[in-house]
Enzyme design. Structure first.
Site, PDB file in Angstrom:
ATOM      1  N   CYS A   1       2.308  -2.601  17.814  1.00 33.46           N
ATOM      2  CA  CYS A   1       2.069  -1.837  18.484  1.00 33.46           C
ATOM      3  C   CYS A   1       0.540  -1.793  18.431  1.00 33.46           C
ATOM      4  O   CYS A   1      -0.285  -2.390  17.740  1.00 33.46           O
ATOM      5  CB  CYS A   1       2.467  -0.376  17.732  1.00 33.46           C
ATOM      6  SG  CYS A   1       4.153  -0.119  17.542  1.00 33.46           S
TER       7      CYS A   1
ATOM      8  N   CYS B   1      -2.854   7.256   9.066  1.00 36.51           N
ATOM      9  CA  CYS B   1      -1.883   6.457   9.593  1.00 36.51           C
ATOM     10  C   CYS B   1      -2.410   5.060  10.393  1.00 36.51           C
ATOM     11  O   CYS B   1      -3.381   5.563  11.152  1.00 36.51           O
ATOM     12  CB  CYS B   1      -1.162   7.434  10.789  1.00 36.51           C
ATOM     13  SG  CYS B   1      -0.445   8.876  10.080  1.00 36.51           S
TER      14      CYS B   1
ATOM     15  N   ASN C   1      -6.305   6.994  14.522  1.00 36.40           N
ATOM     16  CA  ASN C   1      -7.364   6.777  13.678  1.00 36.40           C
ATOM     17  C   ASN C   1      -7.797   5.368  13.979  1.00 36.40           C
ATOM     18  O   ASN C   1      -7.220   4.331  14.330  1.00 36.40           O
ATOM     19  CB  ASN C   1      -6.759   6.570  12.374  1.00 36.40           C
ATOM     20  CG  ASN C   1      -6.038   7.860  11.675  1.00 36.40           C
ATOM     21  OD1 ASN C   1      -7.016   9.027  11.714  1.00 36.40           O
ATOM     22  ND2 ASN C   1      -5.052   8.154  11.417  1.00 36.40           N
TER      23      ASN C   1
ATOM     24  N   CYS D   1       3.465   8.553   1.051  1.00 38.69           N
ATOM     25  CA  CYS D   1       3.578   7.617   1.961  1.00 38.69           C
ATOM     26  C   CYS D   1       4.077   6.199   1.542  1.00 38.69           C
ATOM     27  O   CYS D   1       3.103   5.688   0.956  1.00 38.69           O
ATOM     28  CB  CYS D   1       2.564   7.696   2.990  1.00 38.69           C
ATOM     29  SG  CYS D   1       2.713   6.597   4.389  1.00 38.69           S
TER      30      CYS D   1
ATOM     31  N   CYS E   1       3.918  -6.088   9.552  1.00 39.83           N
ATOM     32  CA  CYS E   1       4.870  -5.506  10.665  1.00 39.83           C
ATOM     33  C   CYS E   1       4.971  -6.493  11.836  1.00 39.83           C
ATOM     34  O   CYS E   1       3.868  -7.070  12.331  1.00 39.83           O
ATOM     35  CB  CYS E   1       4.453  -4.394  11.270  1.00 39.83           C
ATOM     36  SG  CYS E   1       5.711  -3.523  12.078  1.00 39.83           S
TER      37      CYS E   1
ATOM     38  N   CYS F   1      -2.195  -0.200  16.133  1.00 41.59           N
ATOM     39  CA  CYS F   1      -1.857   0.054  14.964  1.00 41.59           C
ATOM     40  C   CYS F   1      -2.479  -1.111  14.043  1.00 41.59           C
ATOM     41  O   CYS F   1      -2.534  -2.370  14.483  1.00 41.59           O
ATOM     42  CB  CYS F   1      -0.579   0.008  14.572  1.00 41.59           C
ATOM     43  SG  CYS F   1      -0.050  -0.211  12.954  1.00 41.59           S
TER      44      CYS F   1
ATOM     45  N   GLU G   1       0.756  -1.148  -0.052  1.00 43.54           N
ATOM     46  CA  GLU G   1      -0.103  -0.200  -0.018  1.00 43.54           C
ATOM     47  C   GLU G   1       0.892   1.176   0.002  1.00 43.54           C
ATOM     48  O   GLU G   1       1.817   1.319   0.696  1.00 43.54           O
ATOM     49  CB  GLU G   1      -0.938  -0.059   1.390  1.00 43.54           C
ATOM     50  CG  GLU G   1      -1.732  -1.255   1.440  1.00 43.54           C
ATOM     51  CD  GLU G   1      -3.237  -0.856   1.989  1.00 43.54           C
ATOM     52  OE1 GLU G   1      -3.305   0.006   2.528  1.00 43.54           O
ATOM     53  OE2 GLU G   1      -3.818  -1.934   2.130  1.00 43.54           O
TER      54      GLU G   1
ATOM     55  N   LEU H   1       7.235   8.267  19.229  1.00 43.76           N
ATOM     56  CA  LEU H   1       7.300   8.173  20.808  1.00 43.76           C
ATOM     57  C   LEU H   1       6.032   7.675  21.403  1.00 43.76           C
ATOM     58  O   LEU H   1       5.816   6.507  22.128  1.00 43.76           O
ATOM     59  CB  LEU H   1       7.651   9.537  21.403  1.00 43.76           C
ATOM     60  CG  LEU H   1       8.000   9.764  23.015  1.00 43.76           C
ATOM     61  CD1 LEU H   1       9.008   9.016  23.209  1.00 43.76           C
ATOM     62  CD2 LEU H   1       8.046  11.180  23.128  1.00 43.76           C
TER      63      LEU H   1
HETATM   64  N1  SAH Z   1       6.571   1.498  11.533  1.00 46.45           N
HETATM   65  C1  SAH Z   1       7.094   2.835  11.621  1.00 46.45           C
HETATM   66  C2  SAH Z   1       6.399   3.575  10.438  1.00 46.45           C
HETATM   67  C3  SAH Z   1       4.944   3.212   9.987  1.00 46.45           C
HETATM   68  S1  SAH Z   1       3.876   3.823  11.187  1.00 46.45           S
HETATM   69  C4  SAH Z   1       6.606   3.659  13.020  1.00 46.45           C
HETATM   70  O1  SAH Z   1       5.834   3.076  13.785  1.00 46.45           O
HETATM   71  O2  SAH Z   1       7.355   4.593  13.299  1.00 46.45           O
HETATM   72  C5  SAH Z   1       3.704   5.409  11.015  1.00 46.45           C
HETATM   73  C6  SAH Z   1       3.369   6.199  12.285  1.00 46.45           C
HETATM   74  O3  SAH Z   1       1.760   6.065  12.238  1.00 46.45           O
HETATM   75  C7  SAH Z   1       3.768   5.963  13.605  1.00 46.45           C
HETATM   76  O4  SAH Z   1       4.135   7.111  14.087  1.00 46.45           O
HETATM   77  C8  SAH Z   1       2.580   5.282  14.292  1.00 46.45           C
HETATM   78  O5  SAH Z   1       2.644   5.676  15.679  1.00 46.45           O
HETATM   79  C9  SAH Z   1       1.453   5.830  13.504  1.00 46.45           C
HETATM   80  N2  SAH Z   1       0.137   5.166  13.736  1.00 46.45           N
HETATM   81  C10 SAH Z   1       0.150   3.875  13.834  1.00 46.45           C
HETATM   82  N3  SAH Z   1      -1.329   3.568  13.903  1.00 46.45           N
HETATM   83  C11 SAH Z   1      -1.751   4.352  14.044  1.00 46.45           C
HETATM   84  C12 SAH Z   1      -3.365   4.888  14.053  1.00 46.45           C
HETATM   85  N4  SAH Z   1      -4.193   3.889  14.186  1.00 46.45           N
HETATM   86  N5  SAH Z   1      -3.773   6.099  14.284  1.00 46.45           N
HETATM   87  C13 SAH Z   1      -2.668   7.203  14.108  1.00 46.45           C
HETATM   88  N6  SAH Z   1      -1.292   7.094  14.048  1.00 46.45           N
HETATM   89  C14 SAH Z   1      -1.092   5.721  14.095  1.00 46.45           C
HETATM   90 FE1  SF4 Z   2       4.657  -1.718  12.872  1.00 47.43          FE
HETATM   91 FE2  SF4 Z   2       2.292  -0.030  13.133  1.00 47.43          FE
HETATM   92 FE3  SF4 Z   2       4.251  -0.150  15.122  1.00 47.43          FE
HETATM   93 FE4  SF4 Z   2       4.662   1.315  13.149  1.00 47.43          FE
HETATM   94  S1  SF4 Z   2       2.946   1.687  14.248  1.00 47.43           S
HETATM   95  S2  SF4 Z   2       6.098  -0.323  14.194  1.00 47.43           S
HETATM   96  S3  SF4 Z   2       3.875  -0.152  11.413  1.00 47.43           S
HETATM   97  S4  SF4 Z   2       2.885  -1.859  14.163  1.00 47.43           S
END
Ligand code: SAH
Ligand code: SF4
Length: 364
Positions: free
Chosen positions: A132, A353, A310, A121, A128, A135, A92, A233
């Site tokens: 987290c 995101c 989101n 993006c 992944c 996410c 994507e 962070l």
């Molecule tokens: N894996 C890397 C880059 C991809 S995620 C990382 O985690 O930094 C890019 C950004 O989207 C990260 O800062 C993450 O914290 C944020 N993100 C992930 N899930 C999200 C969500 N549901 N709503 C808003 N931001 C989110």
């Molecule tokens: Fe992976 Fe989503 Fe965490 Fe970024 S925010 S490291 S994409 S699990």
């Protein structure tokens, strides 16, 4: 066996084509066709003699620019693409006209008339492994790493789709799509070098975001050519961060900041803290003050990008109140920490995101 040309560096193209044609300039012509002209197939490389094209084809070479298989368009102009990867898989990529509301990477004056401004993006992995809790991509687990060609190919496929003219249009790249770029470090950095050296995009308009993979941040600090750095962070102390980002147990906040401190910054360059605001979890003023304290302790200039969480199916968080988001930002600013609120883009098409999940939902 089919072999992709797209993704090979100039050096790799040179040693490959030497076997077919001794002329020194062939690699240059091939590189120009792949990375500047964005040709769809070998037949379109009319600078190469027809006999050479035939030989390459017979040896199994194809251009291999990844195809855009499906497009989802948001009411806000954002577009999400499913782009073909090898093995019938898809990745994507998102196109956001006019950036995403965060501070622009550029310090240049905006005086020059530019035709298009957009942020692309880019994904670095399929799925992944980082897990987290907020996410959607995490729900997939890790399927595989993308190759350098598949990472850079997303960018070129989208530039081509929008007929971007690099000298005139202003394009930012954010490596913030699916996956953790620093867990696919070599391919990710190879893609960056291709995009800078061959495609011609400036590294100063690229930002990579990491969840905090310390050994990779240390390697990144040694790179002569690199994007800007953003750290996810997402919490103001290790306790909250462990709950939302279990990887904190391996690399706590201090270890991540210590590694980031080794990155030599350009004048005026800042490291971004990304901070996803989760209702009832990390969005109080106490948390904001802890972020201020962290920012002051880092020893490097910081700006904070606040991202309103989101929602996604099956993810047990809630969005923060608008008022709390405003207050959080105001508190950071009042205490001297630059803070921006990132507008959610393309939520209606699952392009925002943390919403990338190979979903085929949304308006096409
Ligand atoms: N894996 C890397 C880059 C991809 S995620 C990382 O985690 O930094 C890019 C950004 O989207 C990260 O800062 C993450 O914290 C944020 N993100 C992930 N899930 C999200 C969500 N549901 N709503 C808003 N931001 C989110
Ligand atoms: Fe992976 Fe989503 Fe965490 Fe970024 S925010 S490291 S994409 S699990």
């Amino acid at each position: 066996m089919v072999q992709w040309l797209f993704g090979l560096s100039f050096e790799q193209l040179s040693s490959m084509i030497e076997r077919f044609d001794r002329a020194k300039f062939r690699a240059r012509q091939l590189g120009q066709a792949l990375y500047r002209d964005w040709v769809p197939d070998l037949e379109a490389i009319t600078t190469l003699p027809a006999a050479l094209r035939t030989k390459l084809t017979e040896a199994g070479y194809i251009v291999g620019l990844p195809p855009i298989l499906q497009t989802f368009r948001s009411v806000d102009g954002t577009e999400r693409y499913l782009i073909g990867a090898s093995g019938d898989q898809t990745v994507e990529t998102v196109w956001m006209p006019e950036g995403d509301g965060a501070e622009d990477n550029d310090d240049e004056a905006d005086a020059a008339p530019t035709r298009k401004r957009a942020t692309i993006c880019v994904s670095s992995q399929i799925g992944c492994a980082v897990n987290c809790q907020f996410c959607l991509t995490a729900k997939l687990g890790i399927e595989r790493n993308l190759t350098a060609g598949e990472i850079a190919g997303q960018v070129v496929a989208v530039l081509r789709q929008h007929q971007v003219e690099l000298g005139r249009d202003r394009i930012n790249l954010v490596f913030m799509g699916m996956g953790e770029p620093f867990l696919n470090y070599d391919a990710f950095m190879d893609a960056v070098r291709l995009l800078v050296n061959e495609v011609g995009l400036p590294a100063s308009r690229m930002t990579v975001s990491t969840s905090g993979i310390v050994p990779a941040i240390e390697r990144f600090a040694q790179e002569p050519l690199r994007p800007r750095l953003a750290l996810s962070l997402n919490a103001s102390n290790n306790e909250v961060r462990e709950a939302v980002m279990p990887i904190t147990r391996k690399w706590p906040i201090e270890a991540v900041l210590e590694a980031a401190r080794k990155v030599p910054l350009a004048p005026r360059e800042k490291i971004t803290f990304e901070y996803v605001l989760l209702g009832g979890v990390n969005e109080s003023l106490v948390h904001a003050d802890e972020v201020v304290a962290l920012a002051r302790r880092t020893g490097f200039p910081v700006k904070v990008n606040l991202i309103v969480w989101n929602p996604g199916p099956g993810i047990p968080y809630r969005q923060p109140e608008d008022e709390d988001v405003q207050q959080f930002q105001q508190r950071l600013i009042a205490r001297g920490v630059p803070a921006f609120i990132r507008r959610p883009r393309g939520r209606d098409i699952y392009a925002a995101c943390g919403q990338l999940k190979k979903t085929t939902e949304g308006n096409s």
